[in-house]
Design an enzyme around this catalytic site. Structure first.
Site, PDB file in Angstrom:
ATOM      1  N   LYS A   1       0.409   3.442  -2.959  1.00 35.45           N
ATOM      2  CA  LYS A   1      -0.736   4.347  -3.097  1.00 35.45           C
ATOM      3  C   LYS A   1      -0.315   5.817  -3.044  1.00 35.45           C
ATOM      4  O   LYS A   1      -1.015   6.688  -3.566  1.00 35.45           O
ATOM      5  CB  LYS A   1      -1.776   4.037  -2.014  1.00 35.45           C
ATOM      6  CG  LYS A   1      -2.369   2.632  -2.171  1.00 35.45           C
ATOM      7  CD  LYS A   1      -3.186   2.202  -0.962  1.00 35.45           C
ATOM      8  CE  LYS A   1      -3.724   0.776  -1.124  1.00 35.45           C
ATOM      9  NZ  LYS A   1      -4.403   0.286   0.100  1.00 35.45           N
TER      10      LYS A   1
ATOM     11  N   SER B   1       0.794  -1.235   0.000  1.00 36.16           N
ATOM     12  CA  SER B   1       0.000   0.000   0.000  1.00 36.16           C
ATOM     13  C   SER B   1       0.827   1.286   0.000  1.00 36.16           C
ATOM     14  O   SER B   1       0.260   2.365  -0.190  1.00 36.16           O
ATOM     15  CB  SER B   1      -0.941   0.021   1.199  1.00 36.16           C
ATOM     16  OG  SER B   1      -1.990  -0.877   0.980  1.00 36.16           O
TER      17      SER B   1
ATOM     18  N   TYR C   1      -4.499   3.703   8.108  1.00 35.99           N
ATOM     19  CA  TYR C   1      -5.877   3.181   8.272  1.00 35.99           C
ATOM     20  C   TYR C   1      -6.408   3.490   9.669  1.00 35.99           C
ATOM     21  O   TYR C   1      -6.244   4.601  10.150  1.00 35.99           O
ATOM     22  CB  TYR C   1      -5.923   1.668   7.968  1.00 35.99           C
ATOM     23  CG  TYR C   1      -5.079   1.318   6.792  1.00 35.99           C
ATOM     24  CD1 TYR C   1      -5.466   1.745   5.523  1.00 35.99           C
ATOM     25  CD2 TYR C   1      -3.890   0.626   6.915  1.00 35.99           C
ATOM     26  CE1 TYR C   1      -4.689   1.464   4.420  1.00 35.99           C
ATOM     27  CE2 TYR C   1      -3.100   0.342   5.808  1.00 35.99           C
ATOM     28  CZ  TYR C   1      -3.513   0.767   4.582  1.00 35.99           C
ATOM     29  OH  TYR C   1      -2.743   0.511   3.494  1.00 35.99           O
TER      30      TYR C   1
ATOM     31  N   TYR D   1      -3.924  -2.441  -9.995  1.00 34.44           N
ATOM     32  CA  TYR D   1      -3.811  -2.338  -8.528  1.00 34.44           C
ATOM     33  C   TYR D   1      -2.849  -3.389  -7.948  1.00 34.44           C
ATOM     34  O   TYR D   1      -1.974  -3.069  -7.148  1.00 34.44           O
ATOM     35  CB  TYR D   1      -5.208  -2.447  -7.905  1.00 34.44           C
ATOM     36  CG  TYR D   1      -5.196  -2.462  -6.400  1.00 34.44           C
ATOM     37  CD1 TYR D   1      -4.942  -1.295  -5.681  1.00 34.44           C
ATOM     38  CD2 TYR D   1      -5.407  -3.639  -5.687  1.00 34.44           C
ATOM     39  CE1 TYR D   1      -4.904  -1.308  -4.297  1.00 34.44           C
ATOM     40  CE2 TYR D   1      -5.385  -3.656  -4.306  1.00 34.44           C
ATOM     41  CZ  TYR D   1      -5.128  -2.495  -3.615  1.00 34.44           C
ATOM     42  OH  TYR D   1      -5.084  -2.514  -2.246  1.00 34.44           O
TER      43      TYR D   1
ATOM     44  N   VAL E   1       1.243  -3.751   3.801  1.00 34.11           N
ATOM     45  CA  VAL E   1       1.223  -5.053   4.487  1.00 34.11           C
ATOM     46  C   VAL E   1       2.471  -5.894   4.216  1.00 34.11           C
ATOM     47  O   VAL E   1       2.618  -6.957   4.800  1.00 34.11           O
ATOM     48  CB  VAL E   1      -0.041  -5.900   4.187  1.00 34.11           C
ATOM     49  CG1 VAL E   1      -1.262  -5.343   4.881  1.00 34.11           C
ATOM     50  CG2 VAL E   1      -0.253  -6.103   2.712  1.00 34.11           C
TER      51      VAL E   1
HETATM   52  N1  GLN Z   1      -2.400  -5.332  -1.810  1.00 36.19           N
HETATM   53  C1  GLN Z   1      -2.889  -5.248  -0.464  1.00 36.19           C
HETATM   54  C2  GLN Z   1      -4.409  -5.424  -0.433  1.00 36.19           C
HETATM   55  O1  GLN Z   1      -5.082  -4.970  -1.322  1.00 36.19           O
HETATM   56  C3  GLN Z   1      -2.484  -3.923   0.090  1.00 36.19           C
HETATM   57  C4  GLN Z   1      -2.973  -3.708   1.492  1.00 36.19           C
HETATM   58  C5  GLN Z   1      -1.984  -2.970   2.346  1.00 36.19           C
HETATM   59  O2  GLN Z   1      -0.791  -2.904   2.075  1.00 36.19           O
HETATM   60  N2  GLN Z   1      -2.472  -2.470   3.458  1.00 36.19           N
HETATM   61  O3  GLN Z   1      -4.926  -6.028   0.465  1.00 36.19           O
END
Ligand code: GLN
Length: 311
Positions: A67, A64, A243, A191, A261
């Protein structure tokens, strides 16, 4: 204050010995197998000096954190029109949550939760093929980091394409609200590949330099985004980058930050440094356990929290 090199080296030593390391993400198979003993840290100062320690040169899945880069590109493409399709408020819910989307009629709270990032990917597709857009993103990140070795880990992308049912559900749900412009499999293709970017702490910190330097890439002197946009991206990272752990991160670290993650965190000390940390074990809300602790110690020892008075 001890020298920054000393502080960074000490933190790496402390993290190597830390007993409570969290748990690597289990739901994307290749991430589950990453050694939880890993820890890396890289700090790029405003003058370009780099301090790195531990596994700072080992590539990991940035997930993520990507992003931040797709948001930057999307704002460059459609400007403030982006905010008609995604909000700017913290969600207070998990990164992959679907609950708010129903009452908020397919408009995700912010661009950093999965639903919001999927909208950003939809925006970026514009008239592009997913493959071309992935190439453009890779070129952008390589240029920011000044490093052509950065790649996409296709095994991670394939694994997420095969198992990413929650993200697919989010995309289908938004399609039902009429808020998506492209087919779900094409948007998800972009994505999962953006999430599968593999970068080391050093590469990630280098790529984040424009956010500490008023939007300018300090190495080239070229403007990546305007100073106002850099400030605003930092504000979004501060409020939404972790988050439902964003408040806790602000409390403990006090820097704009974006987690993934894969266990990485990119944090920005405006005017001072771009910082990347990596340790695969996550806490209960999916943010790197030791990455957060390492950043907490870094700001305690440097006074770099944005809530510390300017000396
Ligand atoms: N690719 C992961 C997902 O869509 C990214 C989530 C993350 O890094 N928090 O679940």
């Amino acid at each position: 204050m001890a020298s920054l090199s000393r502080i960074v080296a000490d933190i790496a030593t402390e993290m190597a010995a830390a007993p409570d390391r969290g748990t690597p993400a289990g739901y994307i198979p290749p991430l589950r197998d990453v050694d939880p003993a890993r820890f890396g840290i890289a700090v790029v100062e405003a003058d370009g000096t780099v301090h790195a320690a531990g596994d700072a040169d080992m590539p990991f899945s940035i997930q993520s954190i990507s992003k931040v880069f797709t948001l930057t590109l999307a704002l460059g493409t459609v400007g403030d029109q982006l905010w008609e399709r995604v909000g700017r408020e913290p969600s207070g819910t998990a990164f992959n949550s679907i609950v708010q989307l129903e009452t908020e009629r397919g408009i995700p709270r912010n661009p950093f939760i999965n639903a919001g990032a999927i909208v950003v990917a939809d925006v970026l597709l514009g008239n592009h093929e997913p493959r071309a857009m992935i190439g453009e993103l890779l070129r952008f990140v390589r240029e920011l980091a000044d490093d052509d070795r950065i790649t996409v880990d296709h095994l991670v992308a394939q694994a997420e394409m095969a198992t990413g049912h929650r993200s697919m559900a989010l995309a289908h749900f938004m399609t039902a609200f009429g808020t998506m412009h492209h087919a779900v499999d094409r948007v998800l293709g972009l994505y999962v590949h953006q999430c599968a970017l593999a970068m080391s702490c050093r590469q990630l910190a280098m790529a984040g330099r424009f956010l500490m330097a008023r939007g300018v890439n300090p190495a080239t002197g070229r403007s990546v985004v305007s100073p106002q946009r850099a400030r605003r991206i930092n504000a979004l990272m501060m409020m939404c980058g972790h988050y439902d752990g964003s408040g806790e991160f602000a409390y403990r670290v006090g820097l704009p930050g974006k987690s993934g993650v894969g266990g990485g965190i990119l944090a920005i000390a405006p005017g001072r440094a771009a910082i990347a940390v990596w340790s695969p074990g996550l806490n209960a809300v999916g943010n790197s356990q030791l990455g957060t602790l390492a950043l907490e110690r870094l700001v305690q020892r440097t006074g770099w929290s944005i809530f510390d008075p300017v000396p």
